[in-house]
Motif scaffolding. Structure first.
Motif, mmCIF file in Angstrom:
data_model
loop_
_atom_site.group_PDB
_atom_site.id
_atom_site.type_symbol
_atom_site.label_atom_id
_atom_site.label_comp_id
_atom_site.label_asym_id
_atom_site.label_seq_id
_atom_site.Cartn_x
_atom_site.Cartn_y
_atom_site.Cartn_z
ATOM 1 N N MET A 85 0.844 -1.189 0.000
ATOM 2 C CA MET A 85 0.000 0.000 0.000
ATOM 3 C C MET A 85 0.881 1.241 0.000
ATOM 4 S SD MET A 85 -2.928 -1.197 2.727
ATOM 5 C CE MET A 85 -1.792 -1.221 4.109
ATOM 6 N N ASN A 86 0.771 2.022 -1.062
ATOM 7 C CA ASN A 86 1.543 3.257 -1.193
ATOM 8 C C ASN A 86 0.597 4.454 -1.238
ATOM 9 O OD1 ASN A 86 3.965 1.741 -1.468
ATOM 10 N ND2 ASN A 86 3.646 1.557 -3.672
ATOM 11 N N SER A 87 1.160 5.614 -1.022
ATOM 12 C CA SER A 87 0.384 6.864 -1.065
ATOM 13 C C SER A 87 -0.879 6.744 -0.222
ATOM 14 C CB SER A 87 0.023 7.216 -2.514
ATOM 15 O OG SER A 87 1.188 7.329 -3.307
ATOM 16 N N LEU A 88 -0.721 6.271 0.982
ATOM 17 C CA LEU A 88 -1.874 6.030 1.850
ATOM 18 C C LEU A 88 -2.587 7.322 2.208
ATOM 19 C CD1 LEU A 88 -0.331 3.224 4.014
ATOM 20 C CD2 LEU A 88 -2.512 3.057 2.812
ATOM 21 N N LYS A 89 -3.907 7.202 2.318
ATOM 22 C CA LYS A 89 -4.767 8.328 2.643
ATOM 23 C C LYS A 89 -5.522 8.024 3.941
ATOM 24 C CE LYS A 89 -5.689 9.031 -2.304
ATOM 25 N NZ LYS A 89 -6.755 9.118 -3.343
ATOM 26 N N PRO A 90 -5.973 9.046 4.654
ATOM 27 C CA PRO A 90 -6.752 8.796 5.875
ATOM 28 C C PRO A 90 -7.965 7.904 5.624
ATOM 29 C CG PRO A 90 -6.072 11.075 5.815
ATOM 30 C CD PRO A 90 -5.673 10.479 4.491
#
Length: 122
Positions: free
Chosen positions: A82-87
């Motif tokens: 998982m990359n560029s994770l967001k809230p």
């Protein structure tokens, strides 16, 4: 008995990365489809990504281009990079697998792991 055990969850800042792993163990012939699902507080469990035993993948639109599912059939393991994770990726992530227990039967049972928490802070 078949068990799926997830690992790799944790707390990460937005924009960061995590890799989840799920290992299948027990007495069975083969694991067919494997996948990751997630459940945010107050929401229904939703599909994140799936992968067939041959490596064909499917992703939820919300994670396409950011998450990558892969597997190692020899280790009965599925991964979720998982990359560029967001809230909004915050939730409990569950491993799922269709397990074929007997070589002489094409029937498979469906199993879930216990889940691993992923929290993305803004």
């Amino acid at each position: 008995q078949v068990q799926l055990v997830e690992s790799g969850g944790g707390l990460v800042q937005a924009g960061g990365s995590l890799t989840l792993s799920c290992v299948g163990s027990g007495s069975f012939f083969r694991i067919n489809n494997m996948g990751w699902y997630r459940q945010a507080p107050g929401k229904q469990r939703e599909l994140v990504a799936t992968i067939t035993s041959g490596g064909r993948t499917n992703y939820a639109d919300s994670v396409k281009g950011r998450f990558t599912i892969s597997r190692d059939n020899a280790k009965n393991t599925v991964y979720l990079q998982m990359n560029s994770l967001k809230p909004e990726d915050t939730g409990v992530y569950y491993c799922n697998a269709d397990v074929r227990k007997r070589s002489w039967s094409a029937y498979s049972d469906n199993y879930w792991g216990q889940g691993t928490q992923v929290t993305v802070s803004s």
